[in-house]
Structures are given as C-alpha cells and as structure tokens.
Design a protein around this motif. Structure first.
Motif, mmCIF file in Angstrom:
data_model
loop_
_atom_site.group_PDB
_atom_site.id
_atom_site.type_symbol
_atom_site.label_atom_id
_atom_site.label_comp_id
_atom_site.label_asym_id
_atom_site.label_seq_id
_atom_site.Cartn_x
_atom_site.Cartn_y
_atom_site.Cartn_z
ATOM 1 N N ARG A 210 -0.410 7.408 2.116
ATOM 2 C CA ARG A 210 -0.070 7.752 0.740
ATOM 3 C C ARG A 210 -0.700 6.750 -0.195
ATOM 4 N N GLY A 211 -1.196 7.243 -1.295
ATOM 5 C CA GLY A 211 -1.737 6.307 -2.267
ATOM 6 C C GLY A 211 -2.432 7.079 -3.360
ATOM 7 N N THR A 212 -2.612 6.422 -4.503
ATOM 8 C CA THR A 212 -3.266 7.124 -5.598
ATOM 9 C C THR A 212 -4.749 6.783 -5.654
ATOM 10 N N GLU A 216 -6.283 1.851 -2.151
ATOM 11 C CA GLU A 216 -4.964 1.652 -1.545
ATOM 12 C C GLU A 216 -4.949 2.230 -0.133
ATOM 13 N N ILE A 217 -5.608 3.366 0.022
ATOM 14 C CA ILE A 217 -5.544 4.072 1.298
ATOM 15 C C ILE A 217 -6.456 3.429 2.339
ATOM 16 N N GLN A 220 -5.120 0.971 5.044
ATOM 17 C CA GLN A 220 -4.210 1.664 5.988
ATOM 18 C C GLN A 220 -5.025 2.500 6.979
#
Ligand code: AP5
Length: 240
Positions: A210-212, A216-217, A220
């Motif tokens: 999850r991420g905007t 961010e993604i 992960q």
C-alpha cells in the motif's frame, strides 16, 4: 546436496496506473530479472498489425479486455522461452479465468509461482497520473511530467525517439479500465489470497503493498522480492 536457488516467478496486480510498469522496470534495472508486460506486448502487436494486433486494437482503445485464451497464447509464447530465468508478469493474469489457465500451464511446466504482488494505490492518486503519462511505444518505457520526466522534453532517454500518448489514456476510457479492474481483477485477487501458500500455490507468497507513491512502495517490493528469491543477482552497473 543443495536445493537449487529459488527462481522468482512473480505476478503483479494493480489498477491501471498503479505503477506496475514503473516498478517492474525498476526491478529489471536492479536485478537479473526479465519482465513481460501484456499491455506492452499488445501495443507491439497493434503496431506490427499482427492477427492478435488486429483483434486487440479496438478492444484496447475502448478499455475492454481481450479473451482469456488469446491472452494465454500471447503470454506463453514468450514465457515458455524463459526457462530457468527469474521473471515478472505485469498485467497478466487479470481475470479469474486467466489465473486458472496460467496455473494449469505452470503446473504442466513444473514452474510454480513464487510471489504474488498486489499494488494497492488509491483511485484518486492514479487518476491524476494518467493525464501526465507519456510513453515510448517500441520499448514500453514510461515517463510522467511530474514524477519521472524525460531528460529532453518529448523524447525517449535512450533512443531520443519521440514520446507519444496512449490512445486509452483519456478520462472516459480510463474510467472504463478502472471499472474493468473492479469487475474482473478483484475476484482474481480473492482467488489468490485464498490459495497463496496452499496446495494450489504451494511456494507462493502473496503481499499487498500500500502506498501513494512508488517511492513508498519500492522498498517494500524490493524486500518481498529478495525474500522470495534470495539468490537474485544485482546488475553490476546499478549501485542503488
Ligand atoms: P496495460 O498496459 O497493462 O494497462 P493498465 O493495467 O491499465 O496499466 P497501465 O499500463 O495503465 O499502468 P501501470 O500500472 O503500468 O502504471 P505505470 O507504471 O505506467 O494494458 C492496456 C490494455 O491492454 C488493457 O486495458 C486491456 O485492453 C489490454 N490487456 C492487457 N493485459 C490484458 C490481459 N491480461 N487480459 C486482457 N486484456 C489485457 O504508471 C502510471 C503513470 O504514473 C506513469 O506516467 C508513471 O510515470 C506514473 N507514476 C508511477 N509511479 C509514480 C509515482 N510514485 N508518483 C507519480 N507518478 C508515478
């Protein structure tokens, strides 16, 4: 007597514009992995006016989906040549039928999936990205005027060739592609989340990221890929 290193066989789901192409390109730049994007393959078929391309042109332009059997052929005609390579499928499967066809095919080849990634990006974020997207059709390289601009405006970084807009990147068609995602791909996601690590997908791990933003993604995703295939080699020229 060592087990062979696990091979990365990964599928990636996400709404249109979630960043599947951007993130798989980043993985391919960093690691010794091959990526197959069904969207890119279809756009090449359309440009080359093959039989598949003639079928695909109108369906893709309207934001519909091609029949499952055609898509399986498009994918496996490439996939079956990859043998023991690490690979990512971007954009396939995207219906329950395609998931089941792919499972049967991989079972026959004795090459089970190792990682199932769901990119979970809110609708309002992706809607704003699409109007800024420009693509280099022959390679599938993707740019964005606010996120990853080309070095020279309107031109591909590697070849210098002109960038174009995808005909299906207008608000009306995009809304249809998003609706198509909810109708066709959501049932597939439930199918995989119910069966990851079970008898149907014994070695496969499923992760939802999850991420905007892709920034961010990305960490992960990088971690999930390394866990699924610890023996993956980094390409030497990439020092990130
Ligand atoms: P396809 O090309 O797969 O389209 P899609 O699923 O709609 O996905 P996109 O390519 O639009 O988005 P993406 O998630 O790759 O995002 P991207 O990285 O570009 O398929 C096209 C058509 O082919 C389908 O509609 C269908 O007709 C047909 N088709 C394909 N596969 C099929 C199948 N299996 N069965 C039947 N039919 C099939 O990123 C989007 C934009 O955002 C870019 O501009 C990017 O630069 C930007 N961006 C990325 N990350 C960020 C960030 N962190 N911040 C800001 N901008 C960002």
């Amino acid at each position: 007597n060592h087990e062979p290193e696990p091979t990365l066989r990964m599928i990636m789901f996400g709404k249109p514009g979630a960043g599947k192409g951007t993130l798989s390109a980043r993985l391919v730049r960093k690691y010794d992995i091959l990526s197959l994007s069904t969207g890119d393959l279809l756009r090449q078929h359309i440009a080359e006016k093959t039989e598949v391309g003639r079928t695909a042109e109108e369906i893709v332009a309207k934001g519909g989906l091609l029949p499952d059997e055609i898509m399986l052929r498009v994918v496996t005609s490439k996939l079956d040549h990859l043998h023991n390579k690490h690979w990512i499928l971007d954009g396939f499967p995207r219906t329950l039928g395609q998931g089941q066809l792919l499972d049967a095919h991989l079972r026959n080849q004795n090459t089970p999936l190792s990682l199932i990634v769901n990119l979970d990006v809110p609708d309002e974020i992706i809607l704003s990205r699409i109007s800024d997207r420009w693509v280099h059709l022959p390679s599938g390289r993707v740019y964005n005027l606010s996120y990853n601009r080309p070095k020279v405006a309107g031109h591909d970084d590697e070849t210098g060739e002109p960038l174009t807009k995808r005909p299906d990147d207008n608000p009306e068609i995009f809304a249809r592609r998003l609706a198509q995602f909810y109708a066709s791909t959501s049932p597939l996601l439930s199918y995989y989340s119910a069966s990851a690590s079970s008898a149907a997908h014994p070695g496969a791990k499923m992760v939802s990221l999850r991420g905007t933003t892709s920034d961010e993604i990305w960490p992960q995703l990088d971690r999930a890929v390394r866990l699924a295939a610890p023996g993956l080699r980094e390409r030497l020229e990439e020092r990130k």
